[in-house]
Scaffold this active site. Structure first.
Site, PDB file in Angstrom:
ATOM      1  N   ASP A   1      52.828  62.116 -12.302  1.00  0.00           N
ATOM      2  CA  ASP A   1      53.555  61.323 -13.285  1.00  0.00           C
ATOM      3  C   ASP A   1      53.362  61.844 -14.707  1.00  0.00           C
ATOM      4  OD1 ASP A   1      54.897  58.609 -13.840  1.00  0.00           O
ATOM      5  OD2 ASP A   1      53.114  58.485 -15.113  1.00  0.00           O
TER       6      ASP A   1
ATOM      7  N   GLU B   1      56.701  65.236 -12.633  1.00  0.00           N
ATOM      8  CA  GLU B   1      57.716  64.556 -13.414  1.00  0.00           C
ATOM      9  C   GLU B   1      57.588  64.939 -14.878  1.00  0.00           C
ATOM     10  OE1 GLU B   1      59.117  60.197 -14.956  1.00  0.00           O
ATOM     11  OE2 GLU B   1      57.086  60.946 -15.203  1.00  0.00           O
TER      12      GLU B   1
END
Ligand code: GLC
Ligand code: MG
Length: 590
Positions: free
Chosen positions: A237, A305
């Site tokens: 993330d 990401e």
């Protein structure tokens, strides 16, 4: 590309695991090695948003046993790898992206035993499980944060703490002008410690300090913990936010908005994509590679990401010195660069751009949707669902599907203010929440026309079910002769063809509204995808593009198509309805 030394090292250690002699691998062993190292290169990764997938205990919230009960669904569909948004202990301010214990399961989602059961069942069915790993920040309720506030030995510098300045009039001014991704200052005052902490997302997500080796160690341990519990890798993330400028310099104004609270107010040269971030990911790549080569099972992979400029993303694959990072950084061009206004040339341009810039020997990927963005059917239009799935499934490399997009689920934008739970939307207030909120794309999976779309037996679900579920649901689509789901399923089957795994990619812009591409293994097999991205019927002569003599047969057609699988097409007169896509088999005229 993987350095040769590394390939050999990996081969040797894998060889040791399977009991190889020094003479080099036999055919069978070579095949096993290939499966181990390359399994991910043509996968479709299906993103599960655990809170919304399936509720097993009637509390209106999806959970792990719910997911386990649906693993057969993936098998049936042809999905062999899933990635799950965070399932760890969390106060849920950012629905799991604020973690208060990295090595335990959020109680409303289940227990570690439930997790083990999920992995066991997934293994049985041949489904690989990727976990979401959130390194940039923990929850403000993580014990580390409490210890850091209290300046407990070893934890003083676990987070990014700064004094800021106290003006004579008593106002406290943060250390610099940095903004939170979700708006407002990125600095939050903590009364107890008497300092500001950095938080690039919500107040409840203090940024961890990766200049402290103890933090790196704690995160390495976290990765190993889940590797030992059987995961095939991690979606990582917010990687572009992990490091910030050590000197805490102010960021220059972007000039694109006059709203000083907006993240876009500043040009993020000191808070995004800092060099050290690459080094950290390369370190984790090493950790995963070492783990994979000294353990049985698949190569454990990383996908990251980051919404960043193309050149910066490419350095994640492999930096200028050839050091490897994650197996792939998510390609968000279908979300960020292309939309319902895009022309055929725009599609070809962005697809090609990724392939051209990607360093040699790496694998492309195409993300169609996720939990932070409007759904495909809402972004491009409900009529485009099949064409977009055809596109994603027939491009070279990896596809990424967000749950429900195999059915063409839509955003539920009309969620009321009272029902809104996404933190940035709540912060935006009743007048502005609607278009900021990420709730619309997170509504429960639409399994059937039963109450709550079969998602939960509760009276109330954590987010409302989209009211269109009576018609738009899996069961309907399984029973219908033609459906988005069945098309999705047939595309997954088609992906087993060598032409889609290894075939060359040859695109063409046929006119402003239509593009096509071939996937070709010369002299063997060629598939052709044609897509009409506009609301206009087209009559096309594609003889130039396909190089006659060829026979054309439809392999996959959309739900509302006048064409049917197996139909023979005349390349001089192909008719395409608005937003229609077709996947076609080309074969030499006998
Ligand atoms: C990522 C997640 C998003 C989350 C943010 C902060 O962008 O996808 O949902 O809010 O990171 O963790
Ligand atoms: Mg539940």
């Amino acid at each position: 590309m993987m350095g040769l030394g590394k390939v050999i090292a990996l081969a040797v250690s894998v060889g040791l695991v399977v009991g190889l002699a020094a003479a080099g691998p036999s055919k069978k062993e070579q095949k096993e090695l290939d499966a181990k190292n390359n399994w991910w290169k043509n996968e479709v990764f299906y993103q599960i948003y655990p809170r919304s997938f399936q509720d097993s205990d009637g509390d209106g919230i999806g959970d792990l046993p719910g997911i386990t009960s649906k693993l057969e669904y993936f098998k049936e569909t042809g999905i062999t790898a899933v990635w799950m948004s965070p399932i760890f202990e969390s106060p849920m301010v950012d629905f799991g992206y604020d973690i208060s214990n990295y090595t335990n399961i959020q109680p409303e989602y289940g227990t570690l035993e439930d997790f083990d059961a999920l992995i066991a069942k997934a293994n049985e069915l041949g489904i690989k499980v990727i976990l979401d790993f959130v390194p940039n920040h923990s929850s403000n309720k993580h014990p580390w944060f409490a210890k850091s506030i209290a300046r407990e030995a070893g934890y003083e510098d676990f987070y990014v703490w700064e004094n800021g300045t106290l003006l004579e009039n008593g106002t406290r001014v943060p250390p610099n002008n940095w903004r939170s991704v979700f708006s407002g200052s990125a600095w939050e005052w903590n009364e107890e410690r008497g300092q500001f902490y950095l938080r690039q997302f919500t107040y409840a997500q203090p940024d961890l300090n990766y200049r402290n080796p103890a933090v790196v160690q704690a995160m390495d341990d976290t990765l190993l913990y889940w590797l030992n519990r059987g995961v095939a890798g991690f979606r990582i993330d917010a990687v572009i936010y992990i490091y910030e400028d050590e000197q805490l310099r102010d960021e220059p104004l972007s000039g694109t908005t006059s709203d000083p609270n907006s993240f876009d107010y500043l040009e993020h040269i000191y808070t995004k994509n800092q060099k050290e971030g690459y080094t950290l990911l390369q370190h984790w790549r090493q950790l995963l590679d070492n783990y994979s080569s000294s353990n049985e099972g698949p190569l454990r992979i990383m996908m990251t990401e980051g919404y960043a400029p193309l050149a910066d993303l490419m350095d994640y694959y492999e930096d200028a010195q050839g050091v490897l990072g994650p197996e792939f950084p998510f390609n968000f061009d279908f979300i960020g660069e292309l939309n319902a206004d895009s022309l055929a040339a725009d599609f070809v341009f962005y697809i090609q751009r990724w392939l051209i810039y990607m360093p040699h020997g790496h694998v492309a990927n195409w993300v169609m949707g996720n939990h932070d963005n409007s759904r495909v059917a809402s972004r491009f239009g409900a009529q485009t669902v099949d064409a977009m799935n055809m596109l994603m499934m027939t491009l070279p490399g990896i596809g990424v599907t967000y749950y429900g997009e195999e059915l063409g689920m839509l955003d539920y934008r009309d969620i009321s203010w009272e029902q809104t739970v996404d933190q940035p939307a709540c912060d935006a207030g009743i007048d502005n929440y609607k278009w900021i909120s990420r709730d619309p794309e997170r509504t429960p999976m639409q399994w059937s026309d039963e109450p709550n779309a079969g998602f939960s037996s509760s009276d109330q679900t954590w987010l409302p079910v989209h009211p269109n579920y009576k018609e738009l649901n899996l069961r309907n689509q399984q029973q219908a002769e033609r459906s988005h789901y069945k098309i999705y399923q047939s595309l997954l089957k088609l992906r087993k063809q060598e032409a889609l795994k290894k075939g060359a990619f040859i695109p063409g812009v046929l006119n402003r509204r239509v593009f096509a591409f071939k996937r070709e293994i010369q002299g063997q097999n060629t598939l052709l995808t044609i897509i009409n991205v506009k609301n206009q019927t087209e009559q096309l002569d594609i003889t130039d593009f396909i190089d006659l003599p060829n026979r054309l047969h439809v392999l996959v057609a959309g739900v509302d198509s006048a064409h049917t699988a197996g139909e023979r097409l005349n390349p001089q007169e192909i008719s395409l309805a608005p937003y229609e896509g077709l996947v076609i088999q080309l074969s030499k005229r006998k």
